[in-house]
Each structure stands twice: as structure tokens, then as C-alpha cells.
Design a protein around this motif. Sequence first.
Motif, PDB file in Angstrom:
ATOM      1  N   VAL A   1      29.202  91.146  72.513  1.00 39.92           N
ATOM      2  CA  VAL A   1      29.385  89.636  73.043  1.00 39.92           C
ATOM      3  C   VAL A   1      30.597  89.012  73.668  1.00 39.92           C
ATOM      4  CG1 VAL A   1      30.113  87.820  70.506  1.00 39.92           C
ATOM      5  CG2 VAL A   1      28.458  89.771  70.274  1.00 39.92           C
ATOM      6  N   VAL A   2      31.455  89.438  73.860  1.00 44.63           N
ATOM      7  CA  VAL A   2      32.311  88.520  74.548  1.00 44.63           C
ATOM      8  C   VAL A   2      31.799  88.578  75.868  1.00 44.63           C
ATOM      9  CG1 VAL A   2      34.879  89.221  75.602  1.00 44.63           C
ATOM     10  CG2 VAL A   2      34.294  89.879  73.229  1.00 44.63           C
ATOM     11  N   LYS A   3      30.837  89.578  76.826  1.00 40.76           N
ATOM     12  CA  LYS A   3      30.895  90.174  78.331  1.00 40.76           C
ATOM     13  C   LYS A   3      29.461  88.528  77.609  1.00 40.76           C
ATOM     14  CE  LYS A   3      27.922  92.221  81.349  1.00 40.76           C
ATOM     15  NZ  LYS A   3      26.848  90.860  81.679  1.00 40.76           N
ATOM     16  N   THR A   4      28.773  88.485  76.902  1.00 42.63           N
ATOM     17  CA  THR A   4      27.790  86.852  76.826  1.00 42.63           C
ATOM     18  C   THR A   4      28.215  85.468  76.900  1.00 42.63           C
ATOM     19  OG1 THR A   4      26.454  88.235  75.723  1.00 42.63           O
ATOM     20  CG2 THR A   4      26.041  85.772  75.679  1.00 42.63           C
ATOM     21  N   ALA A   5      29.552  85.819  76.147  1.00 42.27           N
ATOM     22  CA  ALA A   5      30.470  83.900  76.305  1.00 42.27           C
ATOM     23  C   ALA A   5      30.896  84.064  77.354  1.00 42.27           C
ATOM     24  CB  ALA A   5      31.649  84.824  74.820  1.00 42.27           C
ATOM     25  N   LEU A   6      31.564  85.164  78.000  1.00 37.53           N
ATOM     26  CA  LEU A   6      32.253  84.848  79.695  1.00 37.53           C
ATOM     27  C   LEU A   6      31.196  85.211  80.244  1.00 37.53           C
ATOM     28  CD1 LEU A   6      34.837  87.570  79.955  1.00 37.53           C
ATOM     29  CD2 LEU A   6      35.536  85.339  79.584  1.00 37.53           C
ATOM     30  N   GLU A   7      29.635  85.008  80.376  1.00 39.18           N
ATOM     31  CA  GLU A   7      28.650  84.818  81.298  1.00 39.18           C
ATOM     32  C   GLU A   7      28.748  82.805  81.809  1.00 39.18           C
ATOM     33  OE1 GLU A   7      25.506  86.450  79.779  1.00 39.18           O
ATOM     34  OE2 GLU A   7      25.852  89.121  80.797  1.00 39.18           O
ATOM     35  N   LYS A   8      29.090  81.997  80.591  1.00 40.85           N
ATOM     36  CA  LYS A   8      29.370  81.390  80.214  1.00 40.85           C
ATOM     37  C   LYS A   8      29.724  80.094  81.260  1.00 40.85           C
ATOM     38  CE  LYS A   8      26.263  81.550  76.026  1.00 40.85           C
ATOM     39  NZ  LYS A   8      26.283  81.661  74.455  1.00 40.85           N
ATOM     40  N   VAL A   9      31.203  81.278  81.340  1.00 43.56           N
ATOM     41  CA  VAL A   9      32.587  80.355  82.398  1.00 43.56           C
ATOM     42  C   VAL A   9      32.896  81.082  83.858  1.00 43.56           C
ATOM     43  CG1 VAL A   9      33.567  79.852  80.066  1.00 43.56           C
ATOM     44  CG2 VAL A   9      33.589  82.214  81.023  1.00 43.56           C
ATOM     45  N   LYS A  10      31.821  81.381  84.726  1.00 44.54           N
ATOM     46  CA  LYS A  10      32.050  81.739  85.425  1.00 44.54           C
ATOM     47  C   LYS A  10      32.615  81.352  86.716  1.00 44.54           C
ATOM     48  CE  LYS A  10      27.546  85.089  85.970  1.00 44.54           C
ATOM     49  NZ  LYS A  10      28.249  86.487  85.715  1.00 44.54           N
ATOM     50  N   GLY A  11      33.322  81.678  87.890  1.00 46.66           N
ATOM     51  CA  GLY A  11      34.546  80.704  87.896  1.00 46.66           C
ATOM     52  C   GLY A  11      35.364  79.887  87.593  1.00 46.66           C
ATOM     53  N   GLU A  12      35.233  79.589  86.720  1.00 41.74           N
ATOM     54  CA  GLU A  12      36.707  78.649  86.034  1.00 41.74           C
ATOM     55  C   GLU A  12      37.858  79.733  85.149  1.00 41.74           C
ATOM     56  OE1 GLU A  12      36.411  76.344  84.122  1.00 41.74           O
ATOM     57  OE2 GLU A  12      34.282  75.888  83.660  1.00 41.74           O
ATOM     58  N   SER A  13      38.595  79.266  85.994  1.00 38.98           N
ATOM     59  CA  SER A  13      40.052  80.165  85.789  1.00 38.98           C
ATOM     60  C   SER A  13      40.316  80.854  84.191  1.00 38.98           C
ATOM     61  CB  SER A  13      41.611  79.324  85.336  1.00 38.98           C
ATOM     62  OG  SER A  13      41.265  78.462  83.966  1.00 38.98           O
ATOM     63  N   MET A  14      41.380  81.538  85.024  1.00 41.84           N
ATOM     64  CA  MET A  14      42.217  83.256  83.463  1.00 41.84           C
ATOM     65  C   MET A  14      41.843  82.285  82.434  1.00 41.84           C
ATOM     66  SD  MET A  14      40.999  85.872  84.757  1.00 41.84           S
ATOM     67  CE  MET A  14      41.943  87.048  84.263  1.00 41.84           C
ATOM     68  N   ASP A  15      42.603  81.086  82.321  1.00 36.57           N
ATOM     69  CA  ASP A  15      42.869  80.329  81.111  1.00 36.57           C
ATOM     70  C   ASP A  15      41.323  80.238  80.435  1.00 36.57           C
ATOM     71  OD1 ASP A  15      45.908  79.174  81.921  1.00 36.57           O
ATOM     72  OD2 ASP A  15      44.912  78.638  83.684  1.00 36.57           O
ATOM     73  N   VAL A  16      41.112  79.646  80.960  1.00 33.16           N
ATOM     74  CA  VAL A  16      40.095  79.431  80.021  1.00 33.16           C
ATOM     75  C   VAL A  16      38.934  80.691  79.725  1.00 33.16           C
ATOM     76  CG1 VAL A  16      37.310  78.492  80.398  1.00 33.16           C
ATOM     77  CG2 VAL A  16      38.979  77.221  81.813  1.00 33.16           C
TER      78      VAL A  16
END
Length: 447
Positions: free
Chosen positions: A218-233
Motif C-alpha cells: 500500500v505504501v509503495k503504491t502511494a509513493l508511485e503517485k508522487v514520483k519526483g516530489e520532495s522528501m517532504d511530500v
Amino acid sequence: MDLRRIMETVNMIDNENLDLRTTTMGISLLDCIDSDSDRACQKIYDKITTKAENLVKVARGLETEYGIPIANKRITVTPISLIAAASGDSDYVKYAVTLDKAAKAVGVDLIGGFSALVHKGYQNGDRILIKSIPQALKETERVCSSVNVGSTRSGINMDAVKEMGQIVIENEKINPLNNGNLVIFCNAVEDNPFMAGGFHGVGESDVALNVGVSGPGVVKTALEKVKGESMDVVAETIKQTAFKVTRMGQLVGQEASKRLGVDFGIVDLSLAPTPAQGDSVANILEEIGLESVGAHGTTAALAMLNDAVKKGGIMACSHVGGLSGAFIPESEDAGMIAAAEKGILTVDKLEAMTAVCSVGLDMIAVPGDTPAETISAMIADEAAIGMINNKTTAVRVIPVPGKDVGDSIEFGGLFGYAPIMPVHKESSAAMINRGGRIPAPVHSFKN
């Protein structure tokens, strides 16, 4: 609690390996103490089979009702070294056999608590229990054992560290897979629902229901939606995802407790991987931006992941406990296995990662000719990380006879398989044979 928000999480089940990793009933056995070990064992069997009679039935009912898979149903009990010490028996194998029999009777997967707490020293029951571990694990199928050898408050019991290295080697001679059911801790917690290190602490209520949630996919899928965003995001995305997963765990835990008529204990927020594709903590770290887990930056990414999971979970649940964070076993995690096979992920890198994750060196397969003193030194290193950082660390290491670096061992089920990892050949024997105690760090003296 807003049930509509919780049920949104169910959509993650089919495609992202979301499950409730375990419902674990903790049962106090303090009222089962008896100088006659036969009477004590009968009391233990009767109490477990009475209190946990409906555990599996209730869990399966909740699975059907809410559509949430509950992967494991488990029990923890009071450390047996405390219960059996009154008996005068020369070994405690019969207690382990009783636990195994009770676990089978109620249908749970595993039962934890064949345990001893020796972080500052031994009582006689501790010595007997530790010596009984190899035979106890040989004669049982569902019993898990743990020994706490250090704490921030007391330091590290190096006599126990030395002995546990020898116990690991004794297990290897009987069946190396038995070491998968043995954990050596520093700063062990009393409400851990995960195995093999779970036990029911003396500060807990008579019976309590603890829940362990999981959701690396679930966490990995969520992170796939914020590729290239900052570590804050990235951190914020993990927090929000952990919030949803933990809410699910709290819902199931509270409902199960109510139906069983026992106290609701805690939700453990840990990301616990499996060998299934897409259910890997390593893959989360790689989604953050690492070519492979084990590369430079892995420890920083893991630290952020662990912290964000806890921040999101704590906001979601009033009672958080257990280990809570991210597990990094060498086996059980397809991404970790792949990196270890390539030589990118080493024991030394895993050790560095344990300073910022939930537990420690977990399910590490090493060559079968590894000396007991080397195993003890690995335990000592992990205990030192836990002691200095005031966190739980643990070692579950598996020497495999006849195997060397480049080979692998198949565990099966949730454990998957593990490549044999190299360990340092240089001897630690002179240090381990000193014995004694490593003093507690100065920051431990807080009142």
C-alpha cells in the motif's frame, strides 16, 4: 470512528497485499504457578484453551464481515521462566509441549512466551529455560522462544550473550529452521504481537488482544503517485497511508476484543513484508529513489520511512505499542532477498539499518561453520545498538549446516527463502569469553 473512511482501505486489499498481519491474544499465566509442574501445566492448558477458545472463530468472522484478511492468529503468554521456576524441574520442555498442545487445540498459528528476561542477570528458572530451548523447539511445532539479554537501563549481560550463541549452534545441529522460532532481544517489549519474539509481560492485564498491521504494498503504491516530489511530500504521503492502515487495525482490534470479552491492548504499526510480489519494504526504499536497497542512502530512506509510519499511526490510534516501524528481514522480503543475492545488501549494511528500523538482524542465514562466538558477537553488536539508542533490537540468525556463501535455504510459507550471507572470518572469541556485563550508558539514568 468514521467507518466510511476505514472501509476505503478495503480497496487496497485485492491489488496491494493489504492485510491485518496478526491478531494476538496475550494471556497471563501468573495464576498458573504451582510447585507441582504437572498441575502447573494442566492449569496452563486449561487457561489458554478457555480464554482463547473463540479467538480463531472471531477473527475469521471479522475477516468475512469486513473483507479484511487476517493472516495470522496467535497467542503470547507470560515468560515461562517465571512460571516454571517454582517447580524445581531440571528442564522445562514439558511446559513447551503444553503450550504447543494448547495452541493446536485452539487452532492458532504460533504461541510465544517460552522466554527468559536476563538483561541484568539470571534467576534459576532463566538458566533452566535457556538450556531447555533446543529440545523444546525440537519437540514442538508452534512454540516460539525469546531471551532478552540487554536493556538501556541495565546494560548488556555478556554471559547471556555468550550462551545464546551456543544455543543457536545447538539448534543448528538439531534443525537449523528451529532458529527461526528463536529471537534474542535488547529492550524487549511486553506487548509485541509479532513472532517469534512475542511474550505477555507481567505489567499487562490478565488477557488482552493486540493487533499487528501491515501494508508495504500500500505504501509503495502511494509513493508511485508522487514520483519526483520532495522528501517532504514522500514523508507526508507515508504518514497519510499509515493513518488509513492503522485505522483498519484499530477497528478490527477493538471489535475483536469486544466480541471476545477481553481488554483491547495495542496496535503495532509495523510494515511487515512477505515474499509475495509487491509486499516488500525494500521496494518502498527503492521507490523513494534507490537503485537497490543496500545502496548509499538506504539508512536515511529507512529512517524517514520508519518515522513517518509511526507519526501517521499514532494519529490514527490511541493505543500504539509493540515494535512499530519497518521490519527488514533478509528472507520474507523479495526485494531484500534480491539485493542480498547480488551482494549489494550485506550483514554490515543491515546492521547499520537496524539503528533506525523496528527490530534488528532478522532471519539472517549464515554459513554453517560460523562459530558460536561469532554469533554471540553479532548478538552483542545488535544489543549495543538497542542499548545506546534506547530502542528494541533483536537477532534471529540461522547458521545452515553444509551451506556456504552463494547457497540458499528454503524456509517456506511467509518466511520465503534466504541466500547465505558472508560474515567476518576474524575471531571475536576473546571478547565474548570475557563474560560479565557491559554497563548501562550514561543517558539511561533518568528518573
